[in-house]
Scaffold this motif. Structure first.
Motif, short mmCIF file in Angstrom:
data_model
loop_
_atom_site.label_atom_id
_atom_site.label_comp_id
_atom_site.label_asym_id
_atom_site.label_seq_id
_atom_site.Cartn_x
_atom_site.Cartn_y
_atom_site.Cartn_z
N GLN A 176 -10.85 3.33 -1.26
CA GLN A 176 -10.12 3.46 -2.51
C GLN A 176 -10.29 1.88 -2.94
OE1 GLN A 176 -6.24 4.40 -2.47
NE2 GLN A 176 -6.00 4.55 -4.64
N ARG A 214 -8.57 0.17 0.14
CA ARG A 214 -7.73 0.92 0.97
C ARG A 214 -8.56 1.82 1.57
NH1 ARG A 214 -6.24 -0.03 -3.71
NH2 ARG A 214 -4.03 -0.67 -4.40
N HIS A 220 -8.45 5.21 3.82
CA HIS A 220 -7.57 6.53 4.36
C HIS A 220 -8.44 7.36 5.38
CE1 HIS A 220 -5.19 5.86 0.65
NE2 HIS A 220 -6.21 5.63 -0.09
N ALA A 275 -3.39 5.25 6.70
CA ALA A 275 -4.04 4.30 5.65
C ALA A 275 -4.14 2.77 6.12
CB ALA A 275 -3.59 4.37 4.30
N TRP A 319 -11.07 12.43 -2.22
CA TRP A 319 -10.10 13.03 -1.01
C TRP A 319 -10.82 13.39 -0.08
CZ3 TRP A 319 -11.22 17.69 1.44
CH2 TRP A 319 -12.29 18.40 0.90
N THR A 330 -5.40 13.49 1.45
CA THR A 330 -5.14 12.42 0.54
C THR A 330 -6.17 12.65 -0.64
OG1 THR A 330 -4.72 11.08 2.28
CG2 THR A 330 -5.09 9.95 0.25
N VAL A 338 -7.05 10.36 -4.09
CA VAL A 338 -6.88 9.11 -4.61
C VAL A 338 -7.57 8.86 -6.03
CG1 VAL A 338 -6.93 8.02 -2.50
CG2 VAL A 338 -8.91 8.05 -3.87
N GLU A 398 -2.21 7.10 -4.64
CA GLU A 398 -2.80 7.93 -3.55
C GLU A 398 -1.63 9.16 -3.51
OE1 GLU A 398 -1.97 5.07 -0.13
OE2 GLU A 398 -2.29 3.34 -1.57
N ARG A 435 -0.38 12.18 -1.44
CA ARG A 435 -0.57 12.31 -0.16
C ARG A 435 0.25 13.77 0.32
NH1 ARG A 435 1.31 6.79 3.04
NH2 ARG A 435 -0.59 5.47 2.22
#
Length: 646
Positions: free
Chosen positions: A386, A395, A397, A423, A474, A499, A501, A506, A508
């Protein structure tokens, strides 16, 4: 370390040119050689010794800096104004004269990994250094020295490596010996065995696991791609393997592993190798196995090199320290010694591209993280990338990498913070052991919180119209919560996680199944500190009843101490828990983490124990997540055609 004047015309993002790379290599080598033994066989760098012992650490200092010198000299066509070749030739003669003599500067013998294996790691750097510099070093050695060096290197062919990327060390030794006419059945077996294992470790999308199991991290680039692709590049004749195409496929998404500030994702082990994270980018540019434009490749490479140099990676006396920015104990492993950081030398493979190569002549172009918001689902390793272009943060995940041996039981051992978190990012690190776990869903029983070890990926996907700001993605996984200090697992207890995004949000979602009476659950967010300009937000959408901020006094690699947002709730039987997390940049550091996005960014329209439907407030888009069967659907406002699931 003296660097040339910046060139902002050809390198508008970093100012670095090929001359800067040469200057950094020379500076690191010059400083490291201040600690050489009289014959030059060991570089006894100051610092915390590794578990392998001082003499092995000295060999590590020699071998890893030799790799940098070899790239430097070979890339300059043999030009060696600082006399590096003469120094390393002297070290070869001294180190192999009387192996294993404790009272001399001799090299320890190469033995099985479980006995004393670190010299096997260093054998690959010695072999590659010799192969790269053959006309100026190996071919000029005395015959008896060549024989002694071969005898020492063959220890790598006759002993058992660790069951992971280590098999590529005897592979590289064998490649060198064959390149100088010393190949035989022994070298052929070492190469065949390594390539056989490598095939089994390839999961797709250019991603290798580091051995059996699901350990995906930076070793994919600086080891599992580097050794076979470089071997083919140095071998005469056309390459006929899949190694080059796999590197190209890997680099298709790997460019997004670096933030706009040049930081690589802080994820996985051996992070003290720092700018070695760019090795795959450099290797692709040198060999042509890359989808990245030359200007983009240089932007990534020089960006990550400068990132660490500007943030204190070298000590006041010019040595690479054991840590991340500066010294940082929690980023290390037991095998990390004073010479370990010099595996960063692998990034200097970029110098094999001559001065007139497009890698150095093209104008720098923006990094992938400097474009519009992006989401990339990597189904093979189970990772979701992400990127938010406005702030340049990337980021990752994690729904697929766990660094757990498949031969271990589900509950064996402890969680590794560098793999077990939900993450990771280019601006934050995991909390140090002994503190609260960031980015973590835990089940709590009798005061003990669970850890996340073996991760089973359930699927991943992405979508968007191609227009800026429309990307979404995801990833999903399942794991058995593991507890310490009591029964390691609870029969029937498991966690399934998704997850999703979009932008810098995000979503979760967790389904906890089989929670016994009296259990509770918690979800944490990103760990940030008052010294930073990033802030963490975490907001409950469904199932959560409590919210607090918890201190992490031991901090992270980015801040001396940290604060972590946490949500809590009771748990019995099966329950669904949803939250939205954010990590955003604020203009100035503040004392307390402030919520940068209200929970109203998403509105829950429906939820039960197995499904969730949320509406995005800003544009009315709809996201639906269900677990039986796993289905993830995203519909832009007024459009029901954008869907993905498994």
């Amino acid at each position: 370390m003296e660097l040339p004047v910046e060139d902002r015309r050809s390198s508008p993002y970093t100012g670095y040119t090929r001359a800067h790379w040469e200057a950094v290599a020379d500076g690191l080598l010059r400083t490291a050689w201040r600690w050489a033994t009289p014959g030059g066989a060991l570089l006894d760098l100051p610092g915390r010794p590794s578990v392998s012992g001082v003499r092995s650490d000295g060999l590590e200092g020699y071998a890893r800096t030799f790799l940098a010198a070899a790239f430097r000299v070979a890339g300059a066509g043999g030009a060696d104004p600082h006399g590096w070749i003469e120094r390393y030739a002297s070290g070869l003669a001294a180190g192999t004269r009387t192996p294993d003599r404790d009272d001399a500067e001799s090299w320890p013998r190469i033995l099985d990994q479980h006995v004393r294996g670190q010299p096997m790691v260093e054998s690959a750097s010695v072999a590659l250094g010799l192969r790269l510099t053959r006309p100026w070093l190996w071919d000029r050695l005395e015959p008896d020295v060549r024989d002694r060096v071969e005898g020492w290197l063959r220890g790598a062919l006759r002993h058992t490596p660790a069951p992971n990327n280590w098999y590529l060390f005897p592979y590289s030794v064998a490649g060198f010996l064959e390149s100088v006419g010393r190949g035989d059945a022994e070298t052929a077996r070492a190469r065949e065995r390594a390539l056989e294992l490598l095939e089994g470790w390839h999961h797709g999308q250019g991603w290798y696991s580091d051995g059996d199991g699901r350990a995906f991290d930076h070793y994919n680039g600086w080891a599992l791609h580097l050794y076979p692709v470089l071997d083919e590049h140095l071998t005469e004749g056309p390459a006929v393997s899949d190694h080059g195409p796999r590197l190209r496929e890997h680099l298709d998404s790997f460019g997004l592993f670096f933030g706009s500030d040049g930081a690589p994702l802080h994820f996985g082990r051996s992070l003290t190798y720092r700018f070695a994270a760019g090795t795959a980018v450099a290797l692709g540019a040198v060999t042509g196995h890359t989808p990245l434009a030359p200007g983009t490749s240089r932007r990534l490479l020089s960006g990550t090199l400068r990132y660490f140099l500007d943030r204190g990676a070298t000590t006041p006396d010019g040595l690479l320290s054991l840590g991340w920015h500066g010294p940082h104990e929690a980023s290390l492993q037991g095998y990390s010694g004073p010479g370990s950081p010099y595996w960063a030398s692998k990034a200097f493979v970029a110098l094999l591209a001559p001065a007139d190569h497009p890698l150095w002549t093209a104008t720098e172009r923006a990094a992938p993280s400097e474009g519009p918001d992006r989401a990339i689902a990597l189904t093979a390793p189970g990772l979701l990338l992400q990127s938010t272009g406005a702030d340049g943060i990337v980021r990752l995940h994690n729904h697929g990498s766990d660094h757990v041996s498949p031969h271990e039981g589900e509950s064996a051992g402890a969680e590794d913070p560098h793999y077990g978190r939900q993450a990771y990012s280019t601006r934050t690190g995991p909390c140090a052991p002994g503190n609260i776990a960031d980015n973590h869903l835990a089940v709590h029983l009798d005061g003990a919180g669970s850890v996340r070890r073996r991760i089973r990926p359930l699927g991943a996907g992405q979508g968007g119209s191609g227009e800026p700001g429309t990307d979404w993605g995801w990833a999903a996984s399942a794991h058995l919560p593991v507890f310490a200090g009591g029964p390691p697992t609870v029969p029937g207890l498991r966690v399934e996680s998704v997850t999703f995004v979009r932008g810098h949000h995000e979503l979760r979602v967790h389904r906890v199944i089989g929670a016994p009476p009296g259990a509770t659950v918690s979800q944490t967010g990103w760990a940030t500190g008052p010294e930073e300009t990033v802030r963490s937000g975490l907001y409950g959408l469904h199932g959560w009843t409590g919210r607090e901020t918890v201190r992490a006094p031991r901090g992270t690699a980015y801040t001396r101490w940290a604060l972590v947002p946490r949500l809590t709730a009771g748990a019995t039987g099966t329950g669904l828990y949803a939250a939205v997390a954010t990590l955003t940049v604020v203009p100035e550091p503040e004392g307390e983490p402030a919520g940068v996005e209200p929970a109203s960014a998403l509105t829950v329209e429906y939820a039960d124990t197995g499904s969730l439907r949320v509406r995005w407030t800003a544009d009315g888009a709809l996201t639906r997540i269900a677990f039986d069967p796993l289905t993830v659907v995203h519909e832009p406002a007024g459009d029901s055609s954008s869907a993905t699931g498994s």
